[in-house]
Enzyme design. Structure first.
Site, PDB file in Angstrom:
ATOM      1  N   GLU A 104       4.415  -0.315   6.713  1.00 28.55           N
ATOM      2  CA  GLU A 104       4.642  -1.942   6.407  1.00 28.55           C
ATOM      3  C   GLU A 104       5.638  -2.150   5.251  1.00 28.55           C
ATOM      4  OE1 GLU A 104       0.759  -4.089   8.024  1.00 28.55           O
ATOM      5  OE2 GLU A 104       0.800  -2.872   6.026  1.00 28.55           O
ATOM      6  N   GLY A 121      -2.319  -4.792   7.985  1.00 26.42           N
ATOM      7  CA  GLY A 121      -1.873  -4.071   9.240  1.00 26.42           C
ATOM      8  C   GLY A 121      -2.756  -2.791   9.401  1.00 26.42           C
TER       9      GLY A 121
END
Lengths: 511, 511
Positions: free
Chosen positions: B293, B387
């Site tokens: 990410e 995430g």
């Protein structure tokens, strides 16, 4: 040569189950076929159980690690559990004898997502697979194997095992030939490529399994039915759940959020699933598809009636009457049923791409939408998570369903805090009970609690759960997900002590 | 015409932040840019906060729903929270002001997997997006938008919003131009096709965002830095965790289960992640890749040194010194850094295919490997799941890491039962603390407990946790996952009452 063993090299390896079982020794890891009581080996496990009994009688240890597709039957899990022959069981079971031994602490059970076992074995995480015991329907003239009534992890067992025992079961219908789709992508990361499947009906592999002849140590002929539990007509609670769900799907279609023929359905097994299939059969929905694990009676009827265009799964789970219906219509269904290995039927890539509507049962849910699928009172294993996690996390809609009470009304399915979490608040879109349906999408924890209280909880537990929520709102340390920790599991504690989750007043009203 | 606004149609829409903020009204749903303190709008939220204050002063309600990529900064979350301008916040936050209001029950916060928000908005689950407020680095002559230091959900906000406000931030480096890869697959189920990405470095889209000029209601020029927290040198606990993890990865490589250059790394942010990156920098590992990410300082240094070949992410999260390093090397890094929308960087299809090694922090884990990433003492929200779930469920290896204690030794990271579950026992491969590493793969719950007790627990809590486990083994109703329900959350209760999880004896020793 047998009608079902049409290759001379394989035919030359015919042995009795007892002879074949000699290849399995103490300490081995054995990959066996079987998924929801279909396609499991019928003869070798029993012969193996006898060997184990003899060893134990002689004071010698004999326990193995048993990896399957999913649940099997008394002839496999029951027989091996009864003789204490299992050291580790993976990844799903539903056998009463095995379950009671797991919960007595007698063996290790590892519960993992059904879509992940094959790849983890290929990664080497489970060590070597010593022996595969795989039921098939036939061996063709060219040596290719016609898979049985389930595919499960059979491709992986055949590929990875040092030695392979095949059970060729004459009882399995000839009509299975051609229904399977076995995908070969042997690549491991970082060499993987996209799975070229964009529609539940896409065929991306071969109808047949393969195994090198020289790995096959025995071919055993059998003629025995699958577990084939009789069909139970849906009860009132299941019908109520199915009706709430159908209403919700109609609403979503009207809102334009789901196509008129819905999206590919994943449906678990059991009474609620059958009730929903029956509801679909009587509904206006047409052109349905399924991308799921199991085809049970209700889905078969949808296929026969034409309401469902096609179904992709990894296994059948039919009643004896369902088998008859299947045989009647097998030719017409051949192109409309696809059985895949469970690493494909449950693959997150495909579940997400296809946008499945995931319908799974649960044991309990809590105020905030966390779901327990596996653990009775937080400590005892029921069956396992199965494929529910493969589907729920990646589905278009993730629905969990159960009657609002269990045990004759003494257990509430909705509790302050679940005693075990298999599906987190992040993975639960909708909860349905006979009382109603709570749409939890886009809601914060407290909003979810209000929706669940309003729609799902049985009246005999609603006042107590409302009271808990109100007091948690007032007294919780953090007010994002309000809880009173000393009470959060008190309903389960009360059940263990008194045999009921009802408080004294409610218990009196119940009695 | 401004150097950064090179299209006359867009230039004609230049307005002040105050003017632009007029387009946002009470009750609206607003999609804003921003991911880990990068690429968030710097001016309009502050102007909006003033508008809200004025409305509230006049006795008028003014609260909006704020959807972002992930965390932003005081100028956005802090400013809007302070004036009580947020009704619902989705999907991740880390702002102290906002957090304290969430935990006081002052607004609704919905914590969902970062990889899922965009698709759920496209499905229509969040209703209409009224306004998008998106920071970009520049508007090209042809009207294409050069994305900023994060991509986040910006493509979705631009596509879905009725009206668009662009903030063009001169402060963002020119060097960003060409680093992004914006993938367009507008198809919804059942029309989706495979994502054609087989390697973290594959470019499958365009470097630029697009928006129809007639949807743009305002273009605001800014010149303000990202949040850019200073780099904190890794502490001893983080270094110990990193060392345990590196040893484990070496072992896995020797066993042949991971390639010598590892597999694509997903790494969260913070002290432990930086310590691990520093450990990699000093290690023998080469040819590394990341599919993650966020690119923070440690990963940037790996890229600059050449130990890491390339990194795919959705955002930068650099310190001021890191920014300088980035600018120095930007030209050389242009082909080796790819910023994607978070629906791609966090996509389960890709995480599974690539076989990511997922490295995430946690608040606490329990004996059986369940992980709490979000809730302090089960009720208060820290930041959000981020995430971690997108990666952990589908990773090749799912690793969770934390120091073995917190709050100066008064909180144990390993507890009998976690007070909230974000990652279930099914999704946790490895747990690492400064004490050591527990490899939980292929283990049953009780085996996991023994591994965690042996390797992860701080000595000041180990006797108490061993005692709990022993008593649970003896007294638990079911013995698959042994628990004593009345005590399972007692450590958390004790902390809330006494300020310490330590029992009286251990507390005395600690004092």
């Amino acid at each position: 040569m047998s009608h079902r063993i049409r290759h001379p090299g394989f035919a030359a390896k015919r042995q009795s189950a007892e002879q074949a079982a000699q290849f399995i020794r103490h300490g081995m890891t054995v990959g066996m076929s079987g998924f929801t009581g279909a396609g499991y080996p019928k003869a070798v496990p029993g012969a193996l159980a006898q060997r184990i009994t003899a060893s134990h009688g002689a004071g010698e240890p004999f326990r193995i690690k048993v990896l399957t597709g999913a649940s099997t039957a008394p002839e496999l899990d029951g027989a091996l559990a009864r003789v204490d022959g299992i050291e580790l069981r993976v990844p799903f079971q539903s056998d009463p004898e095995l379950r009671s031994r797991i919960n007595a602490g007698g063996l290790d059970y590892m519960d993992i997502h059904l879509g992940q076992l094959a790849e983890k074995v290929r990664y080497g995480f489970f060590g070597k697979i010593d022996v595969a015991v795989v039921e098939i329907a036939a061996i063709r003239e060219d040596g290719l194997l016609v898979p049985s009534s389930s595919v499960g992890n059979n491709k992986t067992w055949l590929d990875m095992a040092d030695a392979v025992i095949l059970e060729v079961n004459r009882w399995q219908p000839d009509a299975l030939d051609g229904m399977h789709d076995i995908y070969t992508d042997g690549a491991l990361p970082p060499h993987r490529t996209p799975i070229p499947l964009a529609h539940p009906g896409d065929r991306i592999g071969s109808p047949y399994l393969e195994v090198p002849l020289d790995k096959v140590v025995a071919v055993v002929e059998t003629d025995a039915p699958d577990r084939n539990s009789p069909f139970k007509a849906p009860d009132a609670a299941s019908q109520a759940i199915a009706a709430h769900l159908l209403d919700f799907l109609r609403f979503e279609v009207r809102q334009g959020r789901i196509p008129a023929n819905l999206l590919p359905i994943q449906s678990g097994v059991g009474n609620i699933a059958n009730a929903f299939m029956q509801g679909l059969a009587e509904s206006e929905f047409e052109g349905l598809t399924a991308f799921t694990e199991v085809i049970q009676d209700g889905m078969l009827e949808l296929l026969i009636s034409g309401k469902m265009e096609l179904a992709s799964a990894t296994s059948f789970s039919l009643s004896p009457a369902g088998i008859e219906r299947f045989l009647e219509h097998a030719e017409a269904l051949r192109q409309r049923i696809i059985l895949r290995q469970q690493g494909v039927s449950n693959h997150p890539e495909l579940v997400r791409r296809l946008g499945c509507i995931a319908l799974n049962g649960m044991l309990e849910a809590d105020l905030y939408g966390n779901v327990n699928s596996t653990h009775q009172m937080g400590t005892g294993m029921m069956n396992g998570i199965g494929g529910s996690g493969d589907f729920a996390r990646n589905a278009y809609l993730s629905v969990f369903m159960a009657p609002s009470t269990a045990k004759n009304g003494l257990i509430s399915t909705l509790v302050p805090m679940v005693s075990h979490v298999d599906h987190t608040e992040h993975d639960v879109s909708v909860i349905v009970t006979d009382q109603g349906l709570a749409d939890l999408r886009m809601l914060s924890p407290k909003q979810r609690a209000r929706a669940i209280l309003e729609h799902c909880v049985h009246p005999s537990f609603r006042p107590a759960l409302e009271d808990y929520f109100a007091r948690a709102l007032a007294g919780s340390h953090g007010k994002h997900t309000p809880h009173l920790l000393p009470e959060a599991l008190a309903w389960h504690e009360r059940y263990l002590v008194t045999g009921s989750m009802l408080g004294p007043a409610a218990q009196e009203a119940h009695d």
